[in-house]
Design a protein around this motif. Structure first.
Motif, PDB file in Angstrom:
ATOM      1  N   SER A 240      -6.407   2.196   7.339  1.00 34.89           N
ATOM      2  CA  SER A 240      -6.447   1.610   5.864  1.00 34.89           C
ATOM      3  C   SER A 240      -6.152   2.802   5.121  1.00 34.89           C
ATOM      4  O   SER A 240      -6.755   3.772   4.998  1.00 34.89           O
ATOM      5  CB  SER A 240      -7.930   1.138   5.657  1.00 34.89           C
ATOM      6  OG  SER A 240      -8.166   1.446   4.360  1.00 34.89           O
TER       7      SER A 240
ATOM      8  N   LYS B  11      -1.295   1.380 -11.993  1.00 37.17           N
ATOM      9  CA  LYS B  11      -0.732   0.322 -12.520  1.00 37.17           C
ATOM     10  C   LYS B  11      -1.554  -0.500 -13.223  1.00 37.17           C
ATOM     11  O   LYS B  11      -1.052  -1.014 -14.550  1.00 37.17           O
ATOM     12  CB  LYS B  11      -0.952  -0.717 -11.157  1.00 37.17           C
ATOM     13  CG  LYS B  11       0.630  -0.506 -10.464  1.00 37.17           C
ATOM     14  CD  LYS B  11       0.778  -1.953  -9.500  1.00 37.17           C
ATOM     15  CE  LYS B  11       0.727  -1.314  -8.189  1.00 37.17           C
ATOM     16  NZ  LYS B  11       0.392  -2.238  -7.034  1.00 37.17           N
TER      17      LYS B  11
ATOM     18  N   LEU C  94      -6.336   2.716   1.901  1.00 41.07           N
ATOM     19  CA  LEU C  94      -7.201   2.881   0.866  1.00 41.07           C
ATOM     20  C   LEU C  94      -8.654   3.767   1.064  1.00 41.07           C
ATOM     21  O   LEU C  94      -8.994   4.604   0.253  1.00 41.07           O
ATOM     22  CB  LEU C  94      -7.654   1.504   0.150  1.00 41.07           C
ATOM     23  CG  LEU C  94      -8.511   1.462  -0.928  1.00 41.07           C
ATOM     24  CD1 LEU C  94      -7.710   2.115  -2.231  1.00 41.07           C
ATOM     25  CD2 LEU C  94      -8.932   0.048  -1.342  1.00 41.07           C
TER      26      LEU C  94
ATOM     27  N   GLY D 161       0.768  -1.138   0.018  1.00 45.61           N
ATOM     28  CA  GLY D 161      -0.095  -0.045   0.146  1.00 45.61           C
ATOM     29  C   GLY D 161       0.788   1.190  -0.012  1.00 45.61           C
ATOM     30  O   GLY D 161       0.277   2.315   0.320  1.00 45.61           O
ATOM     31  N   LYS D 162       2.046   1.158  -0.512  1.00 46.92           N
ATOM     32  CA  LYS D 162       3.004   2.400  -0.401  1.00 46.92           C
ATOM     33  C   LYS D 162       2.364   3.482  -1.328  1.00 46.92           C
ATOM     34  O   LYS D 162       2.265   4.592  -0.926  1.00 46.92           O
ATOM     35  CB  LYS D 162       4.331   1.799  -0.799  1.00 46.92           C
ATOM     36  CG  LYS D 162       5.292   3.035  -0.858  1.00 46.92           C
ATOM     37  CD  LYS D 162       6.679   2.388  -1.060  1.00 46.92           C
ATOM     38  CE  LYS D 162       7.207   1.752  -2.063  1.00 46.92           C
ATOM     39  NZ  LYS D 162       7.355   2.505  -3.184  1.00 46.92           N
ATOM     40  N   THR D 163       2.062   3.031  -2.733  1.00 45.67           N
ATOM     41  CA  THR D 163       1.619   4.019  -3.447  1.00 45.67           C
ATOM     42  C   THR D 163       0.209   4.828  -2.941  1.00 45.67           C
ATOM     43  O   THR D 163       0.087   5.898  -3.269  1.00 45.67           O
ATOM     44  CB  THR D 163       1.300   3.301  -4.881  1.00 45.67           C
ATOM     45  OG1 THR D 163       2.356   2.623  -5.115  1.00 45.67           O
ATOM     46  CG2 THR D 163       1.125   4.324  -5.917  1.00 45.67           C
TER      47      THR D 163
ATOM     48  N   HIS E   8       9.215  -3.632  -6.441  1.00 48.31           N
ATOM     49  CA  HIS E   8       8.971  -4.194  -7.576  1.00 48.31           C
ATOM     50  C   HIS E   8      10.102  -4.736  -8.584  1.00 48.31           C
ATOM     51  O   HIS E   8      11.183  -4.939  -8.042  1.00 48.31           O
ATOM     52  CB  HIS E   8       7.734  -3.859  -8.396  1.00 48.31           C
ATOM     53  CG  HIS E   8       6.296  -3.430  -7.777  1.00 48.31           C
ATOM     54  ND1 HIS E   8       5.313  -4.716  -7.914  1.00 48.31           N
ATOM     55  CD2 HIS E   8       5.651  -2.738  -6.792  1.00 48.31           C
ATOM     56  CE1 HIS E   8       4.349  -4.067  -7.012  1.00 48.31           C
ATOM     57  NE2 HIS E   8       4.633  -3.246  -6.517  1.00 48.31           N
TER      58      HIS E   8
ATOM     59  N   ASP F 285      -9.463  -2.649   6.854  1.00 44.39           N
ATOM     60  CA  ASP F 285     -10.863  -2.796   6.292  1.00 44.39           C
ATOM     61  C   ASP F 285     -10.925  -4.343   5.881  1.00 44.39           C
ATOM     62  O   ASP F 285     -12.175  -4.703   5.322  1.00 44.39           O
ATOM     63  CB  ASP F 285     -11.079  -2.056   5.080  1.00 44.39           C
ATOM     64  CG  ASP F 285      -9.910  -2.109   4.095  1.00 44.39           C
ATOM     65  OD1 ASP F 285      -8.829  -2.213   4.240  1.00 44.39           O
ATOM     66  OD2 ASP F 285     -10.621  -1.963   2.827  1.00 44.39           O
TER      67      ASP F 285
HETATM   68  P1  G4P Z   1       2.394  -0.889  -3.406  1.00 43.21           P
HETATM   69  O1  G4P Z   1       2.672   0.410  -3.913  1.00 43.21           O
HETATM   70  O2  G4P Z   1       2.933  -0.923  -1.936  1.00 43.21           O
HETATM   71  O3  G4P Z   1       2.759  -1.795  -4.300  1.00 43.21           O
HETATM   72  O4  G4P Z   1       0.879  -0.966  -3.148  1.00 43.21           O
HETATM   73  P2  G4P Z   1      -0.331  -0.245  -3.650  1.00 43.21           P
HETATM   74  O5  G4P Z   1      -0.424   1.163  -2.814  1.00 43.21           O
HETATM   75  O6  G4P Z   1      -0.280  -0.175  -5.009  1.00 43.21           O
HETATM   76  O7  G4P Z   1      -1.484  -1.189  -3.451  1.00 43.21           O
HETATM   77  C1  G4P Z   1      -1.474  -2.297  -3.740  1.00 43.21           C
HETATM   78  C2  G4P Z   1      -2.957  -2.975  -3.635  1.00 43.21           C
HETATM   79  O8  G4P Z   1      -3.636  -2.948  -2.310  1.00 43.21           O
HETATM   80  C3  G4P Z   1      -3.953  -2.227  -4.651  1.00 43.21           C
HETATM   81  O9  G4P Z   1      -4.783  -2.878  -5.264  1.00 43.21           O
HETATM   82  C4  G4P Z   1      -4.390  -1.073  -3.707  1.00 43.21           C
HETATM   83  O10 G4P Z   1      -5.799  -0.588  -3.940  1.00 43.21           O
HETATM   84  C5  G4P Z   1      -4.622  -1.805  -2.303  1.00 43.21           C
HETATM   85  N1  G4P Z   1      -4.619  -1.459  -1.156  1.00 43.21           N
HETATM   86  C6  G4P Z   1      -3.862  -0.476  -0.585  1.00 43.21           C
HETATM   87  N2  G4P Z   1      -4.225  -0.093   0.582  1.00 43.21           N
HETATM   88  C7  G4P Z   1      -5.351  -0.624   0.984  1.00 43.21           C
HETATM   89  C8  G4P Z   1      -6.391  -0.665   1.890  1.00 43.21           C
HETATM   90  O11 G4P Z   1      -6.095  -0.078   3.025  1.00 43.21           O
HETATM   91  N3  G4P Z   1      -7.260  -1.584   2.053  1.00 43.21           N
HETATM   92  C9  G4P Z   1      -7.250  -2.451   0.933  1.00 43.21           C
HETATM   93  N4  G4P Z   1      -8.337  -3.405   1.083  1.00 43.21           N
HETATM   94  N5  G4P Z   1      -6.599  -2.438  -0.201  1.00 43.21           N
HETATM   95  C10 G4P Z   1      -5.734  -1.678  -0.169  1.00 43.21           C
HETATM   96  P3  G4P Z   1      -4.885  -3.335  -6.580  1.00 43.21           P
HETATM   97  O12 G4P Z   1      -6.260  -4.054  -6.879  1.00 43.21           O
HETATM   98  O13 G4P Z   1      -3.675  -4.321  -6.594  1.00 43.21           O
HETATM   99  O14 G4P Z   1      -4.567  -2.076  -7.632  1.00 43.21           O
HETATM  100  P4  G4P Z   1      -5.386  -0.722  -7.941  1.00 43.21           P
HETATM  101  O15 G4P Z   1      -6.096  -1.183  -8.994  1.00 43.21           O
HETATM  102  O16 G4P Z   1      -6.479  -0.370  -6.690  1.00 43.21           O
HETATM  103  O17 G4P Z   1      -4.225   0.215  -8.082  1.00 43.21           O
END
Ligand code: G4P
Length: 520
Positions: free
Chosen positions: A250, A46, A252, A22-24, A89, A142
């Motif tokens: 969270s 992505k 997101l 979840g870094k991005t 990555h 979440d």
């Molecule tokens: P990264 O930079 O560390 O590689 O991670 P990134 O933020 O791209 O998050 C990786 C995946 O995890 C993404 O989903 C993102 O939406 C999800 N994510 C990040 N934070 C949370 C959170 O708090 N809760 C949940 N449930 N998911 C989270 P993805 O489907 O791989 O990509 P995208 O289409 O959403 O970008």
């Protein structure tokens, strides 16, 4: 404004995590707070394969290889925030490690459904060896994840760092109620639709539905247990990097992100003094100084420029100023200076300790170089050599080009693009890198800058362990566990795997094997 005032406003940090933790997502949320982007989803798309609007990334797209670890900066709460990206990555490389030498603190994001993962451990070790304060964000609350207590235990056991939960979650996944904000003496309630409200502790009794919810009560009990049996809060221990404050939330949703950021940003240290060959230099020292932690060569033949990333450590940087390169004593004018932000590559007119600027490199700099003004000449601590993991034998495709081949390798190694080792038996050239990207860049640059095509033969992932010269015994090593020498002629063994390493240790308990992560 005085230099001291400017320095105390600077908060320079990196976010570390395993890919997909979840870094991005977190970076985007922080940029939203800084009004730097209008909507989340612009840092990196992505799925759509669309890059952000930055020129810098545009350049990368032309090259076809993404190499950047960019810097984003914005103002928040009257503080000047610098976030350095640590590419993961396929972009994971020594640059990712080196970026950590240029920050004052680190945010470690952990996916609470997975716990601690491999890349987090590696990056954590670098922070540890440099004593960088580490703030932990347990993400994805979440979703149904691991129990909070189990996550804290995992942190303490795997990373061997003390923990202090700054907040405590009540439930997770669908039954997530919110977090007890220990630092702010409030409960942050989670509502459907991912909104949050803040209830001060002394008003909780007015919220009967909430406080009588069994999930709330369970969490309250857990928190009492943690308060009694857990570590004591100590800002000194946090600043020494021995205790990590842990936040749950969270990225997101976002939930708990605002509380996290507001707390983090005030606890995170501003730039402090840094070690040099002349003793520590204070960030508010009148004379400008800084060091280069990364050099990015543009691989587009139409733009052969190189950008050196400089961390300002003291004094004030003014565009166009003349500085001295400590290693050679040569004077250079820093005419082109850039600061990378998410939306544009802006020109920087002035910068202070903690800031990162990109300066045009007239092929003069090496990684670790100190630039300064003033009558004293000194150098910042050498950047550590990080343990490579991927090793490949390298030879010139065309033997007639061996002169170019040697020159190219020599320069790229000196620049810090890749590490070079020599096989003790055969004298063969063996390259070592932290990530595959370094090989792509190496191959490309050898061909385009030195006109030397190379052949690479993988010898796989290895565990390098350095040895004392007097303990080197050729008989002990076979072609499986290669005995090689680094560019300083120091001996080391490239063990095939953990098993081979442990087997060797059992057989030769007297031989001291040195892990670079532990000595730097
Ligand atoms: P990264 O930079 O560390 O590689 O991670 P990134 O933020 O791209 O998050 C990786 C995946 O995890 C993404 O989903 C993102 O939406 C999800 N994510 C990040 N934070 C949370 C959170 O708090 N809760 C949940 N449930 N998911 C989270 P993805 O489907 O791989 O990509 P995208 O289409 O959403 O970008």
């Amino acid at each position: 404004m005085s230099i001291n005032n400017e320095v105390s406003k600077r908060k320079t940090f990196a976010i570390i995590s395993h890919p997909d933790a979840g870094k991005t997502t977190m970076t985007e949320k922080l940029l939203l707070y800084g009004n730097l982007i209008r909507s989340a989803g612009t840092v990196k798309g992505k799925k759509s394969g669309k890059f952000a609007t930055s020129d810098w990334m545009e350049i990368e797209k032309q090259r076809g290889i993404s190499v950047t670890s960019s810097v984003m900066n914005f103002t928040y709460d009257d503080l000047h925030i610098n976030i350095l990206d640590t590419p993961g990555h396929e972009d994971f490389s020594e640059d990712t490690y080196r970026t950590l030498t240029a920050v004052d603190s680190v945010v470690m994001i952990i996916d609470s459904t997975k716990g601690i993962e491999a890349q987090t451990i590696k990056l954590f070790k670098v922070c540890r060896m440099r004593g960088i304060p580490i703030f932990t964000f347990m993400n994805k609350l979440d979703r149904e994840g691991k129990e909070p207590l189990a996550l804290l235990e995992e942190l303490e056991e795997v990373l061997e760092i003390d923990t202090y939960p700054m907040n405590w979650p009540a439930g997770m996944g669908k039954g997530f109620l919110g977090i007890f904000d220990r630092h702010g003496d409030q409960f942050v309630q989670h509502h459907p639709g991912d909104t949050e409200t803040y209830i001060p502790n002394n008003e909780l009794s007015n919220h009967k539905d909430l406080i009588e919810n069994p999930t709330f009560k369970d969490a309250q009990q857990e928190l009492e247990l943690v308060t009694e049996a857990g570590n004591e809060y100590s800002e000194e221990a946090i600043l020494r990097g021995e205790l990590t404050p842990v936040f749950f939330g969270s990225a997101l949703s976002p939930f708990g992100v605002q509380v996290f950021f507001d707390t983090f940003i005030h606890l995170a240290p501003s730039p402090t003094s840094r070690k040099t060959t002349l003793g520590p230099i204070e960030p508010d020292n009148e004379d400008f100084s800084g060091f280069i932690f990364k050099i990015q060569a543009n691989m587009n033949p139409a733009h052969r420029d190189r950008i050196a990333f400089l961390r300002v450590c003291s004094g004030k940087f003014d565009r166009g100023m003349t500085v001295r390169l400590a290693r050679t004593g040569k004077e250079l004018k820093l005419a082109q200076s850039q600061q990378m932000v998410a939306s544009s590559r802006d020109t920087v007119d002035e910068a202070y300790a903690g800031d990162i600027i990109g300066v045009y490199d007239p092929n003069a700099y090496q990684i670790g170089d100190t630039l300064l003004v003033g009558k004293n000449t000194y150098e910042y601590d050498e950047l550590p050599q990080f343990p490579p993991e991927l090793f490949k034998k390298v030879t010139a495709k065309n033997v007639l080009k061996s002169k170019q081949f040697r020159k190219g390798i020599e320069q790229l190694v000196q620049e810090g693009a890749i590490q070079l080792f020599r096989d003790q038996m055969t004298d063969a050239f063996i390259l070592g890198a932290v990530g595959e990207l370094q090989y792509q860049v190496f191959t490309y640059r050898m061909q385009h800058e030195y006109n030397a095509e190379v052949m690479l033969e993988s010898i796989g992932e290895r565990l390098p362990r350095w040895l004392k010269e007097e303990q080197v015994d050729r008989k002990l090593f076979d072609s499986g566990n290669l005995l090689v020498r680094d560019r300083n002629n120091q001996p080391l063994v490239l063990f095939r795997n953990e098993f081979a390493l442990n087997w060797f240790k059992d057989k030769n308990p007297k031989i001291e094997l040195i892990d670079l992560f532990e000595v730097n």
